[in-house]
Design a protein around this motif. Structure first.
Motif, PDB file in Angstrom:
ATOM      1  N   CYS A  71       0.835  -1.209   0.000  1.00 62.82           N
ATOM      2  CA  CYS A  71       0.000   0.000   0.000  1.00 62.82           C
ATOM      3  C   CYS A  71       0.870   1.260   0.000  1.00 62.82           C
ATOM      4  N   ALA A  72       2.110   1.168   0.460  1.00 61.26           N
ATOM      5  CA  ALA A  72       3.023   2.318   0.468  1.00 61.26           C
ATOM      6  C   ALA A  72       3.914   2.350  -0.770  1.00 61.26           C
ATOM      7  N   LEU A  73       3.734   1.398  -1.682  1.00 61.78           N
ATOM      8  CA  LEU A  73       4.604   1.287  -2.857  1.00 61.78           C
ATOM      9  C   LEU A  73       3.758   1.184  -4.130  1.00 61.78           C
ATOM     10  N   PRO A  74       3.136   2.269  -4.561  1.00 64.21           N
ATOM     11  CA  PRO A  74       2.230   2.185  -5.708  1.00 64.21           C
ATOM     12  C   PRO A  74       2.901   1.774  -7.015  1.00 64.21           C
ATOM     13  N   THR A  75       4.130   2.187  -7.243  1.00 63.49           N
ATOM     14  CA  THR A  75       4.807   1.808  -8.488  1.00 63.49           C
ATOM     15  C   THR A  75       5.097   0.311  -8.503  1.00 63.49           C
ATOM     16  N   THR A  76       5.540  -0.213  -7.384  1.00 61.85           N
ATOM     17  CA  THR A  76       5.805  -1.653  -7.269  1.00 61.85           C
ATOM     18  C   THR A  76       4.497  -2.433  -7.405  1.00 61.85           C
ATOM     19  N   THR A  77       3.442  -1.907  -6.799  1.00 59.19           N
ATOM     20  CA  THR A  77       2.134  -2.562  -6.894  1.00 59.19           C
ATOM     21  C   THR A  77       1.686  -2.662  -8.350  1.00 59.19           C
ATOM     22  N   GLN A  78       1.815  -1.573  -9.091  1.00 58.88           N
ATOM     23  CA  GLN A  78       1.407  -1.590 -10.500  1.00 58.88           C
ATOM     24  C   GLN A  78       2.264  -2.557 -11.317  1.00 58.88           C
ATOM     25  N   ALA A  79       3.560  -2.596 -11.043  1.00 56.96           N
ATOM     26  CA  ALA A  79       4.440  -3.528 -11.758  1.00 56.96           C
ATOM     27  C   ALA A  79       4.058  -4.972 -11.452  1.00 56.96           C
ATOM     28  N   LEU A  80       3.698  -5.243 -10.204  1.00 55.26           N
ATOM     29  CA  LEU A  80       3.281  -6.592  -9.815  1.00 55.26           C
ATOM     30  C   LEU A  80       1.956  -6.961 -10.482  1.00 55.26           C
ATOM     31  N   LEU A  81       1.003  -6.053 -10.446  1.00 52.96           N
ATOM     32  CA  LEU A  81      -0.311  -6.334 -11.037  1.00 52.96           C
ATOM     33  C   LEU A  81      -0.262  -6.482 -12.550  1.00 52.96           C
ATOM     34  N   SER A  82       0.685  -5.807 -13.187  1.00 55.91           N
ATOM     35  CA  SER A  82       0.793  -5.903 -14.647  1.00 55.91           C
ATOM     36  C   SER A  82       1.581  -7.131 -15.078  1.00 55.91           C
ATOM     37  N   GLY A  83       2.228  -7.792 -14.112  1.00 59.91           N
ATOM     38  CA  GLY A  83       3.022  -8.974 -14.433  1.00 59.91           C
ATOM     39  C   GLY A  83       4.445  -8.652 -14.848  1.00 59.91           C
ATOM     40  N   ARG A  84       4.839  -7.363 -14.750  1.00 56.63           N
ATOM     41  CA  ARG A  84       6.205  -6.996 -15.134  1.00 56.63           C
ATOM     42  C   ARG A  84       7.234  -7.500 -14.132  1.00 56.63           C
ATOM     43  N   ILE A  85       6.829  -7.664 -12.860  1.00 55.75           N
ATOM     44  CA  ILE A  85       7.720  -8.232 -11.849  1.00 55.75           C
ATOM     45  C   ILE A  85       6.998  -9.368 -11.135  1.00 55.75           C
ATOM     46  N   SER A  86       7.775 -10.237 -10.543  1.00 56.72           N
ATOM     47  CA  SER A  86       7.220 -11.374  -9.806  1.00 56.72           C
ATOM     48  C   SER A  86       6.992 -10.991  -8.346  1.00 56.72           C
ATOM     49  N   GLY A  87       6.319 -11.849  -7.612  1.00 58.05           N
ATOM     50  CA  GLY A  87       6.131 -11.638  -6.182  1.00 58.05           C
ATOM     51  C   GLY A  87       7.466 -11.582  -5.457  1.00 58.05           C
ATOM     52  N   THR A  88       8.403 -12.421  -5.869  1.00 56.65           N
ATOM     53  CA  THR A  88       9.738 -12.420  -5.266  1.00 56.65           C
ATOM     54  C   THR A  88      10.431 -11.089  -5.505  1.00 56.65           C
ATOM     55  N   GLN A  89      10.341 -10.585  -6.722  1.00 59.31           N
ATOM     56  CA  GLN A  89      10.958  -9.288  -7.034  1.00 59.31           C
ATOM     57  C   GLN A  89      10.281  -8.159  -6.248  1.00 59.31           C
ATOM     58  N   ALA A  90       8.971  -8.215  -6.128  1.00 59.82           N
ATOM     59  CA  ALA A  90       8.260  -7.195  -5.355  1.00 59.82           C
ATOM     60  C   ALA A  90       8.681  -7.228  -3.889  1.00 59.82           C
ATOM     61  N   ALA A  91       8.887  -8.418  -3.351  1.00 58.35           N
ATOM     62  CA  ALA A  91       9.324  -8.539  -1.963  1.00 58.35           C
ATOM     63  C   ALA A  91      10.717  -7.934  -1.773  1.00 58.35           C
ATOM     64  N   ILE A  92      11.588  -8.118  -2.736  1.00 59.35           N
ATOM     65  CA  ILE A  92      12.928  -7.530  -2.656  1.00 59.35           C
ATOM     66  C   ILE A  92      12.842  -6.012  -2.655  1.00 59.35           C
TER      67      ILE A  92
END
Length: 98
Positions: A71-92
């Motif tokens: 919720c504090a990382l909107p750019t990461t959230t959008q990248a995750l939802l679009s499939g550009r990054i994985s859950g592992t990458q988002a966690a990093i």
């Protein structure tokens, strides 16, 4: 199917899987924030997620933590939802941002 079609299908399915993982992670975060997991059958959101999804407790705990932190990382959230990054990458990214 041709080899090129098979490669393309693997790429597409992987991206779909990432999108589904992103949606699930965000939903788990909201579930934890609202205490919606608390139906009396579990002691924590992670325990509930582990039981309902079949994930190990550590994996479920990490998903809850990431879901809440997104919720504090909107750019990461959008990248995750679009499939550009994985859950592992988002966690990093989330760990680095905290």
């Amino acid at each position: 199917m041709s080899p090129a079609s098979l490669r393309d299908q693997v790429r597409q399915l992987n991206r779909i899987g990432r999108k589904v993982t992103g949606c699930c992670t965000l939903t788990v975060g909201e579930l934890a924030r609202r205490d919606a997991w608390n139906d009396g059958s579990a002691r924590s959101a992670a325990e509930w997620v582990s039981r309902e999804t079949g994930a190990g407790w550590g994996e479920a705990s990490a998903k809850v933590e990431l879901g809440q932190g997104l919720c504090a990382l909107p750019t990461t959230t959008q990248a995750l939802l679009s499939g550009r990054i994985s859950g592992t990458q988002a966690a990093i990214v989330a760990r680095g941002a905290s």
